[in-house]
Design a protein around this motif. Structure first.
Motif, PDB file in Angstrom:
ATOM      1  N   ILE A 100       0.910  -1.201  -0.110  1.00 48.31           N
ATOM      2  CA  ILE A 100      -0.075  -0.052  -0.033  1.00 48.31           C
ATOM      3  C   ILE A 100       0.700   1.290  -0.099  1.00 48.31           C
ATOM      4  CG2 ILE A 100      -1.737   1.307   1.131  1.00 48.31           C
ATOM      5  CD1 ILE A 100      -2.895  -1.196  -0.244  1.00 48.31           C
ATOM      6  N   SER A 101       0.653   2.208  -1.071  1.00 44.93           N
ATOM      7  CA  SER A 101       1.274   3.377  -0.840  1.00 44.93           C
ATOM      8  C   SER A 101       0.224   4.575  -0.747  1.00 44.93           C
ATOM      9  CB  SER A 101       2.055   3.753  -2.223  1.00 44.93           C
ATOM     10  OG  SER A 101       1.096   3.671  -3.155  1.00 44.93           O
ATOM     11  N   TYR A 102       0.703   5.638  -0.096  1.00 48.72           N
ATOM     12  CA  TYR A 102      -0.115   6.831   0.058  1.00 48.72           C
ATOM     13  C   TYR A 102       0.520   8.117   0.064  1.00 48.72           C
ATOM     14  CZ  TYR A 102       1.503   6.953   5.029  1.00 48.72           C
ATOM     15  OH  TYR A 102       2.378   7.062   5.888  1.00 48.72           O
ATOM     16  N   ASN A 103      -0.101   9.036  -0.202  1.00 48.10           N
ATOM     17  CA  ASN A 103       0.702  10.598  -0.267  1.00 48.10           C
ATOM     18  C   ASN A 103      -0.502  11.599   0.342  1.00 48.10           C
ATOM     19  OD1 ASN A 103       0.936  13.288  -1.548  1.00 48.10           O
ATOM     20  ND2 ASN A 103       2.993  12.309  -2.185  1.00 48.10           N
ATOM     21  N   GLN A 104       0.075  12.265   1.395  1.00 40.95           N
ATOM     22  CA  GLN A 104      -0.700  13.200   1.904  1.00 40.95           C
ATOM     23  C   GLN A 104      -0.033  14.669   2.001  1.00 40.95           C
ATOM     24  OE1 GLN A 104      -1.110  12.035   5.978  1.00 40.95           O
ATOM     25  NE2 GLN A 104      -2.855  10.274   5.332  1.00 40.95           N
ATOM     26  N   THR A 105      -0.735  15.742   1.252  1.00 34.39           N
ATOM     27  CA  THR A 105       0.189  17.187   1.234  1.00 34.39           C
ATOM     28  C   THR A 105      -0.806  18.167   1.805  1.00 34.39           C
ATOM     29  OG1 THR A 105       0.873  16.266  -0.753  1.00 34.39           O
ATOM     30  CG2 THR A 105       1.075  18.305  -0.441  1.00 34.39           C
ATOM     31  N   LEU A 106      -0.268  19.226   2.405  1.00 36.53           N
ATOM     32  CA  LEU A 106      -0.883  20.089   3.055  1.00 36.53           C
ATOM     33  C   LEU A 106      -0.178  21.445   2.477  1.00 36.53           C
ATOM     34  CD1 LEU A 106      -3.141  21.568   4.901  1.00 36.53           C
ATOM     35  CD2 LEU A 106      -1.560  21.381   6.748  1.00 36.53           C
ATOM     36  N   GLN A 107      -0.721  22.236   1.741  1.00 33.61           N
ATOM     37  CA  GLN A 107       0.072  23.438   1.144  1.00 33.61           C
ATOM     38  C   GLN A 107      -0.628  24.726   1.419  1.00 33.61           C
ATOM     39  OE1 GLN A 107       0.082  24.573  -3.496  1.00 33.61           O
ATOM     40  NE2 GLN A 107       1.768  23.533  -2.990  1.00 33.61           N
ATOM     41  N   LEU A 108       0.193  25.840   1.912  1.00 33.36           N
ATOM     42  CA  LEU A 108      -0.291  27.268   2.036  1.00 33.36           C
ATOM     43  C   LEU A 108       0.321  28.015   0.939  1.00 33.36           C
ATOM     44  CD1 LEU A 108      -1.447  29.589   3.595  1.00 33.36           C
ATOM     45  CD2 LEU A 108       0.549  29.600   5.066  1.00 33.36           C
ATOM     46  N   ARG A 109      -0.495  28.865  -0.047  1.00 32.40           N
ATOM     47  CA  ARG A 109       0.189  29.771  -1.008  1.00 32.40           C
ATOM     48  C   ARG A 109      -0.245  31.094  -0.771  1.00 32.40           C
ATOM     49  NH1 ARG A 109       2.292  28.745  -6.068  1.00 32.40           N
ATOM     50  NH2 ARG A 109       1.961  26.422  -5.908  1.00 32.40           N
ATOM     51  N   GLN A 110       0.688  31.729  -0.713  1.00 28.12           N
ATOM     52  CA  GLN A 110       0.217  33.285  -0.534  1.00 28.12           C
ATOM     53  C   GLN A 110       0.754  34.150  -1.913  1.00 28.12           C
ATOM     54  OE1 GLN A 110      -1.335  35.615   1.431  1.00 28.12           O
ATOM     55  NE2 GLN A 110      -0.977  36.925  -0.370  1.00 28.12           N
ATOM     56  N   PRO A 111      -0.097  34.853  -2.702  1.00 26.27           N
ATOM     57  CA  PRO A 111       0.377  35.505  -3.996  1.00 26.27           C
ATOM     58  C   PRO A 111       1.032  36.751  -3.430  1.00 26.27           C
ATOM     59  CG  PRO A 111      -1.937  34.693  -4.197  1.00 26.27           C
ATOM     60  CD  PRO A 111      -1.642  34.424  -2.631  1.00 26.27           C
ATOM     61  N   LEU A 112       2.254  36.877  -3.714  1.00 19.71           N
ATOM     62  CA  LEU A 112       3.128  38.198  -3.574  1.00 19.71           C
ATOM     63  C   LEU A 112       2.994  39.169  -4.458  1.00 19.71           C
ATOM     64  CD1 LEU A 112       6.104  36.409  -1.756  1.00 19.71           C
ATOM     65  CD2 LEU A 112       4.114  37.496  -0.906  1.00 19.71           C
ATOM     66  N   TYR A 113       3.078  38.889  -5.768  1.00 20.14           N
ATOM     67  CA  TYR A 113       3.035  39.645  -7.204  1.00 20.14           C
ATOM     68  C   TYR A 113       2.414  38.855  -8.048  1.00 20.14           C
ATOM     69  CZ  TYR A 113       4.301  42.865 -10.729  1.00 20.14           C
ATOM     70  OH  TYR A 113       4.016  43.608 -11.892  1.00 20.14           O
ATOM     71  N   THR A 294       4.318  17.475   3.455  1.00 19.91           N
ATOM     72  CA  THR A 294       4.047  16.195   2.620  1.00 19.91           C
ATOM     73  C   THR A 294       4.412  14.710   3.533  1.00 19.91           C
ATOM     74  OG1 THR A 294       4.346  17.421   0.734  1.00 19.91           O
ATOM     75  CG2 THR A 294       4.337  14.862   0.350  1.00 19.91           C
ATOM     76  N   ARG A 295       3.375  13.970   3.571  1.00 15.25           N
ATOM     77  CA  ARG A 295       3.732  12.631   4.204  1.00 15.25           C
ATOM     78  C   ARG A 295       3.382  11.865   3.040  1.00 15.25           C
ATOM     79  NH1 ARG A 295       0.348  12.181   9.406  1.00 15.25           N
ATOM     80  NH2 ARG A 295       1.582  10.007   9.455  1.00 15.25           N
ATOM     81  N   SER A 296       4.418  10.624   3.042  1.00 16.87           N
ATOM     82  CA  SER A 296       4.332   9.539   2.080  1.00 16.87           C
ATOM     83  C   SER A 296       4.683   8.633   2.471  1.00 16.87           C
ATOM     84  CB  SER A 296       4.884  10.209   0.646  1.00 16.87           C
ATOM     85  OG  SER A 296       6.094  10.201   0.874  1.00 16.87           O
ATOM     86  N   ALA A 297       4.282   7.450   1.893  1.00 14.91           N
ATOM     87  CA  ALA A 297       4.957   5.828   2.015  1.00 14.91           C
ATOM     88  C   ALA A 297       4.793   4.971   0.889  1.00 14.91           C
ATOM     89  CB  ALA A 297       4.050   5.107   3.198  1.00 14.91           C
ATOM     90  N   SER A 298       5.831   4.412   0.465  1.00 15.16           N
ATOM     91  CA  SER A 298       6.027   3.638  -0.504  1.00 15.16           C
ATOM     92  C   SER A 298       5.687   4.176  -1.971  1.00 15.16           C
ATOM     93  CB  SER A 298       5.194   2.196  -0.372  1.00 15.16           C
ATOM     94  OG  SER A 298       5.307   1.590   0.754  1.00 15.16           O
ATOM     95  N   GLU A 299       6.444   5.250  -2.215  1.00 16.82           N
ATOM     96  CA  GLU A 299       6.046   6.320  -3.304  1.00 16.82           C
ATOM     97  C   GLU A 299       6.792   5.706  -4.593  1.00 16.82           C
ATOM     98  OE1 GLU A 299       4.620  10.660  -2.795  1.00 16.82           O
ATOM     99  OE2 GLU A 299       6.555  10.464  -2.376  1.00 16.82           O
ATOM    100  N   ASN A 300       7.691   4.867  -4.300  1.00 17.79           N
ATOM    101  CA  ASN A 300       8.653   4.484  -5.508  1.00 17.79           C
ATOM    102  C   ASN A 300       8.797   2.919  -5.473  1.00 17.79           C
ATOM    103  OD1 ASN A 300      11.267   3.908  -4.105  1.00 17.79           O
ATOM    104  ND2 ASN A 300      10.725   6.258  -3.964  1.00 17.79           N
TER     105      ASN A 300
END
Length: 450
Positions: A100-113, A294-300
């Motif tokens: 079993i593989s999984y991927n969990q991503t939490l992203q914060l993006r702030q436009p500057l210009y 990012t948290r992941s397991a068995s990605e490759n």
């Protein structure tokens, strides 16, 4: 049969109720009441309000593009891996693995210009201004529509009253002609002429009654409620007021500066200019601040049992190099839209000047017409009196009396129409100048019969 079988107190109650109902006054509809009802019921006003409310959402939408955005994503997969590897002897050794593989991503993006986003926020303000001015224009047009329909109904009401009066006068003249003919003092021709006039008067009463019904129906459509009686204009208290200041150039300049129609079109020009800047922003780079977990397991397949936790913080710069001519095309399109908005603004400005001149003259020259018709009414009344006296002594014919009566009724109808056109022109002139339309409605409402 009912009175014989019903107790006396019941009969007294019924009769009293009928008399009471007959004595209840029939309330007249005032112009301010009609305008208030139209504000609540007119579909064009409700549509304009909904359009304004929808446009106001543009600002928080555009502002949200400049604020931080947080996204979360997760994925989980079942993997069935078959692989073939060579051993030390060079032989191929097959193997299989399931994991079993999984991927969990939490992203914060702030436009500057991001230039297009700031231009979009500015453009949203112009769109809201356009919608608000459009709503005010619809409210002013509603006031002129209600006033116009109200005045048309009053004119039809007055026309019916005058038609009944003329019918009554002609009936009296017919009776007099018949008596005079029977006494040997008149001719059969006089009786036939008066009878022909009476037949025309009967037809005119039917026609004016239909016109009144149509005029009331038109008003009912606008205010979405039945119309029984209308409050008439009190001609004694009706002032004849010239536009102040008495310069048409002043009213034209006021209209061009404060008219909701002009403000809406100017807002569209400003919005088109902002659209050009937003389209040009496609050539500019963008810069964002990005924080990601990012948290992941068995990605490759090389390390199927491994687990990772990756934390990143940095800047992301995107530089547009080539978009196939899309940005240049959007700029040309925006420039063409700007030209169209500017030309529409100029055409409306010229048309507005013409309309202001028409309504200004409708007020100023309407006063002169009313005064002239008032004098014509006094002269017509005197002519009727003189014609009757002359007819009594035999120097004028009965036809001369009827012609004088008819001319007087026509003058009175023209006078009533001139008064209503004068009041409507006042409302339209103030509406075009961007003044408070409700104040104009209340002003006319104060000149109605109480």
């Amino acid at each position: 049969m009912f009175l014989k079988t019903t107790p006396q107190w019941v009969c007294a109650f019924v009769v009293g109720g009928i008399l009471t109902a007959a004595s209840v006054p029939v309330w007249s509809l005032y112009l301010s009441q009609a305008y208030k009802a139209a504000q609540e019921q007119d579909p064009r006003i409700r549509a304009a309000r909904a359009g304004r409310d929808a446009a106001m959402e543009r600002i928080p939408q555009a502002r949200s593009q400049l604020l931080p955005s947080i996204t979360a994503s997760a994925a989980r997969y079942k993997n069935d891996l078959d692989q073939i590897q060579k051993n030390v002897l060079g032989n191929e050794v097959p193997s299989s693995d399931r994991y079993i593989s999984y991927n969990q991503t939490l992203q914060l993006r702030q436009p500057l210009y991001r230039k297009p986003l700031w231009d979009g926020l500015r453009q949203a303000g112009y769109i809201v201004e356009d919608a608000q001015a459009t709503l005010e224009r619809e409210e002013q047009e509603l006031a002129t529509r209600v006033t116009g329909a109200y005045m048309e109904a009053l004119l039809a009401q007055d026309a019916l009253t005058l038609a009944h009066k003329k019918q009554s006068v002609t009936t009296t003249q017919l009776d007099a002609a018949k008596k005079s003919f029977a006494a040997g003092n008149g001719t059969r021709t006089d009786v036939d002429e008066v009878q022909a006039r009476l037949d025309m008067d009967d037809a005119n009463v039917v026609s004016t009654r239909q016109q009144l019904a149509q005029a009331k129906q038109q008003l009912e459509i606008i205010i979405a409620q039945p119309v029984a009686n209308l409050a008439s204009v009190d001609t004694v208290r009706l002032p004849l007021l010239s536009p102040e200041p008495g310069s048409v150039e002043y009213w034209v300049s006021q209209a061009q500066a404060h008219s909701p129609e002009m403000r809406a079109l100017q807002a569209r020009v400003d919005s088109a200019q902002a659209e050009i800047e937003k389209a040009k922003g496609g050539h500019y780079p963008t810069l964002d601040a990005v924080a990601q977990l990012t948290r992941s397991a068995s990605e490759n397949v090389t390390s199927p049992g491994s687990r990772y936790t990756n934390r990143t913080l940095g800047l992301q710069l995107n530089v547009p190099l080539f978009s196939g001519g899309y940005t240049q095309s959007t700029v040309r399109q925006a420039v063409a839209e700007l030209v169209r908005a500017q030309e529409n603004l100029e055409a409306a400005r010229r048309d507005l000047a013409v309309r202001v001149n028409v309504e200004y003259r409708g007020v100023s020259e309407g006063i002169l017409k009313i005064r002239a018709l008032e004098q014509a009414e006094r002269s017509g009344e005197q002519l009727v009196k003189s014609s009757r006296r002359s007819h009594e002594v035999g120097s004028r014919s009965l036809l001369d009396v009827l012609n004088a009566e008819q001319q007087l009724q026509v003058t009175r109808r023209d006078l009533a129409e001139a008064r209503y056109r004068y009041l409507l022109a006042r409302v339209r002139l103030r509406a075009l100048a961007g003044e408070d339309i409700e104040q104009s409605i209340q002003e006319i409402n104060g000149w109605l019969m109480q």
